[in-house]
Design a protein around this motif. Structure first.
Motif, short mmCIF file in Angstrom:
data_model
loop_
_atom_site.label_atom_id
_atom_site.label_comp_id
_atom_site.label_asym_id
_atom_site.label_seq_id
_atom_site.Cartn_x
_atom_site.Cartn_y
_atom_site.Cartn_z
N PHE A 181 17.03 93.19 65.97
CA PHE A 181 15.89 93.36 66.82
C PHE A 181 14.94 94.72 66.60
CE2 PHE A 181 14.99 95.85 70.90
CZ PHE A 181 14.06 95.06 71.41
N GLY A 182 15.81 95.75 66.07
CA GLY A 182 15.20 97.00 65.65
C GLY A 182 14.30 96.90 64.54
N LEU A 183 14.53 95.89 63.49
CA LEU A 183 13.70 95.53 62.56
C LEU A 183 12.36 94.85 63.08
CD1 LEU A 183 15.91 94.42 59.74
CD2 LEU A 183 14.87 96.50 59.92
N VAL A 184 12.46 93.85 63.86
CA VAL A 184 11.36 93.24 64.62
C VAL A 184 10.40 94.14 65.42
CG1 VAL A 184 10.57 91.47 66.20
CG2 VAL A 184 12.56 91.23 64.50
N LEU A 185 11.02 95.06 66.11
CA LEU A 185 10.55 95.89 67.07
C LEU A 185 9.50 97.11 66.22
CD1 LEU A 185 9.62 97.08 69.79
CD2 LEU A 185 11.81 98.39 69.88
N GLY A 186 10.42 97.62 65.34
CA GLY A 186 9.48 98.41 64.12
C GLY A 186 8.50 97.89 63.60
N ALA A 187 8.73 96.42 63.12
CA ALA A 187 7.23 96.03 62.46
C ALA A 187 6.33 95.83 63.29
CB ALA A 187 7.89 94.57 61.96
N ILE A 188 6.41 95.61 64.59
CA ILE A 188 5.43 95.46 65.51
C ILE A 188 4.63 96.79 66.06
CG2 ILE A 188 4.89 94.65 68.00
CD1 ILE A 188 7.21 92.64 67.82
N LEU A 189 5.73 97.88 66.11
CA LEU A 189 5.09 99.26 66.49
C LEU A 189 4.32 99.44 65.07
CD1 LEU A 189 7.93 100.89 68.13
CD2 LEU A 189 5.67 100.44 69.12
N TYR A 190 4.84 99.29 63.78
CA TYR A 190 4.08 99.84 62.73
C TYR A 190 2.73 99.18 62.58
CZ TYR A 190 3.14 100.44 57.80
OH TYR A 190 2.35 100.51 56.52
N TYR A 191 2.52 97.87 62.99
CA TYR A 191 1.28 97.25 62.86
C TYR A 191 0.33 97.84 63.98
CZ TYR A 191 -2.19 93.45 63.43
OH TYR A 191 -3.32 92.68 63.45
N LEU A 192 0.88 97.95 65.25
CA LEU A 192 -0.01 98.53 66.16
C LEU A 192 -0.23 99.92 65.67
CD1 LEU A 192 1.90 97.21 69.48
CD2 LEU A 192 -0.09 96.43 68.42
N LEU A 193 0.55 100.74 65.28
CA LEU A 193 0.05 102.23 64.90
C LEU A 193 -0.81 102.09 63.75
CD1 LEU A 193 3.57 103.93 65.44
CD2 LEU A 193 1.53 104.05 66.86
N LYS A 194 -0.75 101.33 63.03
CA LYS A 194 -1.53 101.26 61.74
C LYS A 194 -3.04 100.96 62.25
CE LYS A 194 -1.58 99.65 57.06
NZ LYS A 194 -1.05 98.74 55.81
N SER A 195 -3.25 100.00 63.37
CA SER A 195 -4.42 99.58 63.57
C SER A 195 -5.23 100.48 64.47
CB SER A 195 -4.29 98.26 64.32
OG SER A 195 -3.60 98.58 65.64
N ILE A 196 -4.73 101.80 64.82
CA ILE A 196 -5.58 102.68 65.47
C ILE A 196 -5.27 103.99 64.88
CG2 ILE A 196 -5.18 101.46 67.94
CD1 ILE A 196 -2.81 103.29 68.30
N ASP A 197 -6.18 104.85 65.30
CA ASP A 197 -6.34 106.37 64.70
C ASP A 197 -6.62 107.12 65.96
OD1 ASP A 197 -6.37 108.30 63.10
OD2 ASP A 197 -8.27 108.14 62.55
N SER A 198 -5.84 107.32 66.71
CA SER A 198 -5.83 108.14 68.08
C SER A 198 -4.10 108.54 68.42
CB SER A 198 -6.39 107.31 69.29
OG SER A 198 -6.39 108.39 70.54
N TYR A 199 -4.18 109.72 68.46
CA TYR A 199 -2.83 110.20 68.49
C TYR A 199 -2.30 110.10 69.76
CZ TYR A 199 -4.23 114.57 70.94
OH TYR A 199 -4.86 115.45 71.80
N GLN A 200 -3.18 110.07 70.92
CA GLN A 200 -2.78 109.77 72.54
C GLN A 200 -2.14 108.41 72.48
OE1 GLN A 200 -5.66 111.02 71.39
NE2 GLN A 200 -6.41 112.58 72.92
N GLU A 201 -3.10 107.52 71.75
CA GLU A 201 -2.31 106.03 71.90
C GLU A 201 -1.27 105.98 70.96
OE1 GLU A 201 -5.32 106.63 71.65
OE2 GLU A 201 -6.47 105.90 73.49
N GLU A 202 -1.02 106.62 70.10
CA GLU A 202 0.08 106.60 68.91
C GLU A 202 1.35 106.95 69.89
OE1 GLU A 202 -1.10 108.60 65.61
OE2 GLU A 202 -2.47 107.01 64.90
N VAL A 203 1.16 108.02 70.64
CA VAL A 203 2.31 108.74 71.12
C VAL A 203 2.81 107.84 72.21
CG1 VAL A 203 3.13 110.60 72.81
CG2 VAL A 203 1.77 111.06 70.83
N LEU A 204 1.78 107.18 73.08
CA LEU A 204 2.21 106.16 74.03
C LEU A 204 3.00 104.82 73.57
CD1 LEU A 204 -1.03 106.76 76.60
CD2 LEU A 204 1.38 107.35 77.08
N LEU A 205 2.42 104.34 72.50
CA LEU A 205 2.93 103.21 72.06
C LEU A 205 4.28 103.54 71.64
CD1 LEU A 205 0.05 101.76 70.04
CD2 LEU A 205 1.62 100.78 71.92
N THR A 206 4.47 104.80 70.91
CA THR A 206 6.01 105.09 70.35
C THR A 206 6.83 105.29 71.56
OG1 THR A 206 4.98 106.29 68.54
CG2 THR A 206 7.30 106.78 69.09
#
Length: 229
Positions: A181-206
């Protein structure tokens, strides 16, 4: 901690002066809080994530054998030693407790706190190899501890000895399921974080991934500690 102690002493002092309403309000406020929900379902997920975030995956792979031995066999030995010590020490204080209950406590207390371990190692200036092994073990031993605790609790509740298949299934669900579950969740978060360049959204997603992932793992009866390992 110091601020809390000073505020508590101040509240008690005001109570002696006749201002009992303040203490009554504090007591009523604390009674409304669920300590388990606040600590285990709220703070603990972020603490575990913060600890795992600073562990190098390459170093974990390099020392996977000693980490696996310490997290698996070490946790079992620790639980046995703690249970034996409590079993023989309690009668000295006029208490008696069956060995299985002592072993249940040993399984509960054996997994180490990864945040405290990493803080101590950093302040002590330990060698990188030792820091990696101990920090990695402290992140992985929770799944083993949960499995031992669940098995012992089942024995004490029903009185039946679990089968090998049940032990393997519990280990696979609690620890293995948490890792997957952690690997799947980490892959999803990595994809989402890689697709944006805004630290506010990155913090909220994390934060959403950490808190939501921990809650979802608990809902599915997976080890909430394993995803951050």
């Amino acid at each position: 901690m110091v601020i809390s102690i000073l505020l508590s002493i101040g509240a008690i002092f005001l109570g002696f002066l006749g201002f009992d309403q303040l203490i009554d309000y504090e007591v009523s406020l604390l009674e409304q809080l669920d300590f388990t929900e606040v600590l285990l379902d709220g703070m603990l997920s972020m603490l575990l994530f913060a600890g795992a975030l600073h562990v190098n995956i390459g170093d974990l792979r390099r020392y996977k054998l000693p980490i696996g031995i310490l997290a698996g066999l070490g946790t079992v030995i620790s639980a046995m030693l703690i249970a034996t010590a409590i079993y023989f020490m309690l009668p000295l204080f006029g208490f008696g407790l069956p060995f299985l209950w002592c072993l249940l406590f040993g399984a509960l207390i054996s997994p180490t706190d990864p945040i405290a371990v990493m803080g101590i190692l950093s302040s002590a200036g330990a060698p990188k190899s030792i820091e990696t092994v101990i920090a990695g073990e402290s992140l992985f031993n929770d799944g083993i501890g949960v499995v031992i605790f669940v098995l012992l609790l089942g024995i004490l509740s029903s009185g039946d000895i679990p089968t090998a298949n049940y032990v393997a299934h519990t280990l696979a669900v609690e620890a293995g399921g948490g890792v997957v579950f952690g690997l799947v969740l980490g892959a999803i978060l990595y994809y989402l974080l890689k697709s944006i360049d805004s630290y506010q959204e990155e913090v909220l997603l994390t934060l959403a991934g950490v808190i939501g992932g921990y809650a979802l793992a608990s809902h599915w009866h997976l080890s909430g500690h394993s995803p951050w390992s």
